[in-house]
Motif scaffolding. Structure first.
Motif, PDB file in Angstrom:
ATOM      1  N   ALA A 283     105.753  79.275  36.184  1.00  0.00           N
ATOM      2  CA  ALA A 283     106.883  79.880  35.473  1.00  0.00           C
ATOM      3  C   ALA A 283     107.942  78.840  35.144  1.00  0.00           C
ATOM      4  N   ALA A 284     108.200  77.935  36.068  1.00  0.00           N
ATOM      5  CA  ALA A 284     109.210  76.894  35.817  1.00  0.00           C
ATOM      6  C   ALA A 284     108.826  76.033  34.629  1.00  0.00           C
ATOM      7  N   HIS A 285     107.546  75.738  34.463  1.00  0.00           N
ATOM      8  CA  HIS A 285     107.096  74.941  33.317  1.00  0.00           C
ATOM      9  C   HIS A 285     107.212  75.717  32.007  1.00  0.00           C
ATOM     10  N   ALA A 286     107.190  77.048  32.105  1.00  0.00           N
ATOM     11  CA  ALA A 286     107.326  77.874  30.898  1.00  0.00           C
ATOM     12  C   ALA A 286     108.777  78.233  30.613  1.00  0.00           C
ATOM     13  N   GLY A 287     109.682  77.788  31.461  1.00  0.00           N
ATOM     14  CA  GLY A 287     111.092  78.119  31.278  1.00  0.00           C
ATOM     15  C   GLY A 287     111.381  79.587  31.520  1.00  0.00           C
ATOM     16  N   THR A 288     110.615  80.214  32.422  1.00  0.00           N
ATOM     17  CA  THR A 288     110.805  81.630  32.701  1.00  0.00           C
ATOM     18  C   THR A 288     110.710  81.868  34.191  1.00  0.00           C
ATOM     19  N   LEU A 289     110.473  83.118  34.591  1.00  0.00           N
ATOM     20  CA  LEU A 289     110.411  83.514  35.995  1.00  0.00           C
ATOM     21  C   LEU A 289     109.056  84.135  36.294  1.00  0.00           C
ATOM     22  N   ALA A 290     108.705  84.164  37.558  1.00  0.00           N
ATOM     23  CA  ALA A 290     107.456  84.799  37.970  1.00  0.00           C
ATOM     24  C   ALA A 290     107.412  86.256  37.536  1.00  0.00           C
ATOM     25  N   TYR A 291     108.569  86.940  37.532  1.00  0.00           N
ATOM     26  CA  TYR A 291     108.620  88.330  37.064  1.00  0.00           C
ATOM     27  C   TYR A 291     107.930  88.464  35.704  1.00  0.00           C
ATOM     28  N   GLU A 292     108.291  87.574  34.785  1.00  0.00           N
ATOM     29  CA  GLU A 292     107.800  87.706  33.418  1.00  0.00           C
ATOM     30  C   GLU A 292     106.318  87.352  33.319  1.00  0.00           C
ATOM     31  N   LEU A 293     105.873  86.387  34.120  1.00  0.00           N
ATOM     32  CA  LEU A 293     104.444  86.091  34.132  1.00  0.00           C
ATOM     33  C   LEU A 293     103.649  87.305  34.576  1.00  0.00           C
ATOM     34  N   PHE A 294     104.071  87.931  35.676  1.00  0.00           N
ATOM     35  CA  PHE A 294     103.350  89.086  36.206  1.00  0.00           C
ATOM     36  C   PHE A 294     103.335  90.239  35.196  1.00  0.00           C
ATOM     37  N   CYS A 295     104.508  90.554  34.666  1.00  0.00           N
ATOM     38  CA  CYS A 295     104.623  91.709  33.772  1.00  0.00           C
ATOM     39  C   CYS A 295     103.981  91.457  32.410  1.00  0.00           C
ATOM     40  N   GLY A 296     103.740  90.190  32.077  1.00  0.00           N
ATOM     41  CA  GLY A 296     103.210  89.854  30.763  1.00  0.00           C
ATOM     42  C   GLY A 296     101.704  89.900  30.651  1.00  0.00           C
ATOM     43  N   LEU A 297     100.991  90.129  31.754  1.00  0.00           N
ATOM     44  CA  LEU A 297      99.532  90.188  31.672  1.00  0.00           C
ATOM     45  C   LEU A 297      99.111  91.366  30.801  1.00  0.00           C
ATOM     46  N   THR A 298      98.112  91.157  29.962  1.00  0.00           N
ATOM     47  CA  THR A 298      97.723  92.160  28.977  1.00  0.00           C
ATOM     48  C   THR A 298      96.462  92.907  29.421  1.00  0.00           C
ATOM     49  N   ASN A 299      96.082  93.888  28.605  1.00  0.00           N
ATOM     50  CA  ASN A 299      94.924  94.705  28.970  1.00  0.00           C
ATOM     51  C   ASN A 299      93.595  93.987  28.760  1.00  0.00           C
ATOM     52  N   ARG A 300      93.626  92.745  28.295  1.00  0.00           N
ATOM     53  CA  ARG A 300      92.383  91.960  28.255  1.00  0.00           C
ATOM     54  C   ARG A 300      92.012  91.417  29.636  1.00  0.00           C
ATOM     55  N   VAL A 301      92.981  91.395  30.530  1.00  0.00           N
ATOM     56  CA  VAL A 301      92.739  90.852  31.862  1.00  0.00           C
ATOM     57  C   VAL A 301      92.025  91.901  32.711  1.00  0.00           C
ATOM     58  N   ARG A 302      90.976  91.495  33.389  1.00  0.00           N
ATOM     59  CA  ARG A 302      90.227  92.373  34.277  1.00  0.00           C
ATOM     60  C   ARG A 302      90.892  92.353  35.657  1.00  0.00           C
ATOM     61  N   PHE A 303      91.310  93.529  36.145  1.00  0.00           N
ATOM     62  CA  PHE A 303      91.933  93.621  37.464  1.00  0.00           C
ATOM     63  C   PHE A 303      90.913  94.019  38.507  1.00  0.00           C
ATOM     64  N   ARG A 304      90.962  93.313  39.634  1.00  0.00           N
ATOM     65  CA  ARG A 304      90.136  93.649  40.784  1.00  0.00           C
ATOM     66  C   ARG A 304      91.042  93.699  42.014  1.00  0.00           C
ATOM     67  N   TYR A 305      90.731  94.598  42.922  1.00  0.00           N
ATOM     68  CA  TYR A 305      91.532  94.780  44.130  1.00  0.00           C
ATOM     69  C   TYR A 305      90.669  94.505  45.350  1.00  0.00           C
TER      70      TYR A 305
END
Length: 370
Positions: free
Chosen positions: A337-359
Motif C-alpha cells: 500500500a505504501a508503494h501505491a500511495g494508499t492504505l491497506a484498507y483500500e487494497l482490501f476493499c478494492g479486490l474485484t469479483n475476478r478474484v477467487r476467494f478461499r477460506y
C-alpha cells in the motif's frame, strides 16, 4: 481449471485478532466492523467466525449490508453506523432488531413518527471533532430530552469517531476524548470511542464500554511505520497469482505500456496474471516488492488490466507456474500500500469479483463460504 488470482482468508487469524483486541481492551465489549464486505474479506464468513467466537456486536455501514447478514442467519446484534435514510429503512431496522446510530435530528424526527409499538434500538453519535457525521456536543441536553420523551426506545449508548488517531503526535485525539467525556459527564448510557487506531495507539480511548475495531481484526496496522505483525496481529488475507511468462531482455529494453521501465542491464522479466481489473492499483510504482516462488522480486513498469511485469534479478530460480505473492503474512499489505500511495484498507476493499476467494480454518482445510 486454475485460478488466476486467489485470496485465501485465514479465519483462525480473525479469531486471533479478536483475542488481541480483547486483550488490549479487557473491560470493553467489542463491536466488530464488517462493513464493506468485511473490508473485502467476505462479510458472511467473517461474521460467522466472529459470532462463533463470541463477539458482542457487528457494525455495518448501511441496511443492505445488515440484511445480507440476517439472510445468512447471523443473529449477533448489528449496528447501522450511518443510521437510516427513510421510514422504510426504519421499519426494516426495527423488524430485524438492528441498532440504529442517529447522527442528525431529521433521523430523530423520522423515528418519533413511527408507531409507539415499534421496537427501536438507538445510539447517538456525537461529533467531537471529526466533522463528518454526528450531533454537535452542545446538543447533548436536547438529546437527553429526546430519550426522556421516548421511554420505549432501547438506548444503546453514545459514540464518537476519532479523526487523527493514526497520528501519534497529534493532540487532537486527546482533545476529542476529553471533550466527549466532558459533554456526557454525569449522564447515563454506554460510551464508545476507539476504532482500530484508537485501540492500538491511544489506550485511554479503549477504556470505555465499547470498542469498534475494523482493520485490526483483519491483521493490518492503522498506525504509520508499523505492520500488523508488529502489533501482535495476524494478517488474515493472502493474495496470490501465478507467473505465466519469463523472458530475457537486453539493457535498455522498454517494458510494458509506455516503456515506462527500461532494463538497466541484461535481465529477466516475469509476467504475473494479475492486474488492476483484479484490484491491483495502477498507481503501484516500479520497485514495489513482490515474492515469486518465495524469492524477492519487484514490479517493473506499469500495472496493466490483467498483468504485472516483474524484475526477477533477485529471483533467479523463478519458473513459469511459480506462486506470486502480492501480500500476506510473508509480505504485509501495508508495505505494498505504501508503494501505491494508499492504505491497506483500500487494497482490501478494492479486490474485484475476478478474484477467487478461499477460506481456511485453523487446521488448514478449505471452506467454500463465499
Amino acid at each position: 481449471m486454475s485460478d488466476r488470482v486467489t485470496a485465501t482468508v485465514d479465519l483462525a487469524a480473525i479469531r486471533h485478532n479478536l483475542r488481541q483486541v480483547r486483550r488490549r481492551a479487557p473491560g470493553a465489549r467489542v463491536m466488530a466492523a464488517v462493513k464493506a464486505d468485511a473490508y473485502g474479506h467476505g462479510a458472511v464468513p467473517v461474521a460467522r467466525t466472529l459470532e462463533a467466537a463470541g463477539v458482542d456486536a457487528l457494525a455495518v455501514a448501511c441496511i443492505e449490508e445488515a440484511l445480507t447478514l440476517r439472510e445468512a442467519h447471523i443473529r449477533t446484534p448489528i449496528t447501522l453506523l450511518e443510521g437510516i435514510l427513510s421510514a422504510e429503512e426504519a421499519n426494516l431496522a426495527a423488524y430485524e432488531r438492528l441498532q440504529i446510530v442517529l447522527n442528525d435530528f431529521w433521523q430523530v424526527q423520522l423515528l418519533e413518527s413511527m408507531p409507539a409499538s415499534a421496537s427501536l434500538q438507538v445510539w447517538f453519535k456525537l461529533d467531537s471533532g471529526m466533522h463528518r457525521l454526528g450531533f454537535p456536543l452542545s446538543a447533548v441536553p436536547r438529546l437527553s430530552a429526546v430519550l426522556e420523551r421516548n421511554p420505549g426506545w432501547q438506548f444503546c449508548g453514545w459514540m464518537t469517531h476519532l479523526a487523527c488517531a493514526d497520528e501519534m503526535d497529534n493532540p487532537m485525539t486527546q482533545r476529542q476524548i476529553e471533550d466527549f467525556d466532558a459533554a456526557l459527564l454525569g449522564l447515563p448510557g454506554a460510551r464508545s470511542i476507539a476504532n482500530s487506531a484508537g485501540l492500538l495507539g491511544w489506550p485511554s480511548a479503549a477504556q470505555r464500554d465499547w470498542v469498534r475495531p475494523g482493520l485490526a481484526l483483519y491483521g493490518a496496522s492503522p498506525l504509520p511505520g508499523k505492520v500488523g505483525l508488529d502489533l501482535g496481529l495476524q494478517p488474515a488475507l493472502t493474495l496470490t497469482s501465478r507467473l505465466i511468462a519469463r523472458r530475457d531482455y537486453e539493457a535498455g529494453a522498454g517494458i510494458g505500456y509506455g516503456s515506462a521501465y527500461r532494463c538497466p542491464e541484461p535481465m529477466s522479466i516475469g509476467v504475473a496474471a494479475v492486474g488492476y481489473a483484479d484490484g491491483i492499483h495502477r498507481s503501484l510504482s516500479s520497485g514495489a516488492p513482490i515474492l515469486v516462488g518465495g524469492q524477492p522480486a519487484r514490479i517493473a513498469g506499469r500495472v496493466s488490466m490483467d498483468m504485472i511485469t516483474l524484475d526477477l534479478r533477485e529471483a533467479p530460480a523463478a519458473v513459469v507456474g511459480d506462486e506470486v505473492l502480492l501480500w500476506g503474512a510473508a509480505l504485509p499489505a501495508e508495505l505494498l500500500a505504501a508503494h501505491a500511495g494508499t492504505l491497506a484498507y483500500e487494497l482490501f476493499c478494492g479486490l474485484t469479483n475476478r478474484v477467487r476467494f478461499r477460506y481456511v480454518d485453523s487446521a488448514g482445510s478449505r471452506l467454500d463460504l463465499r
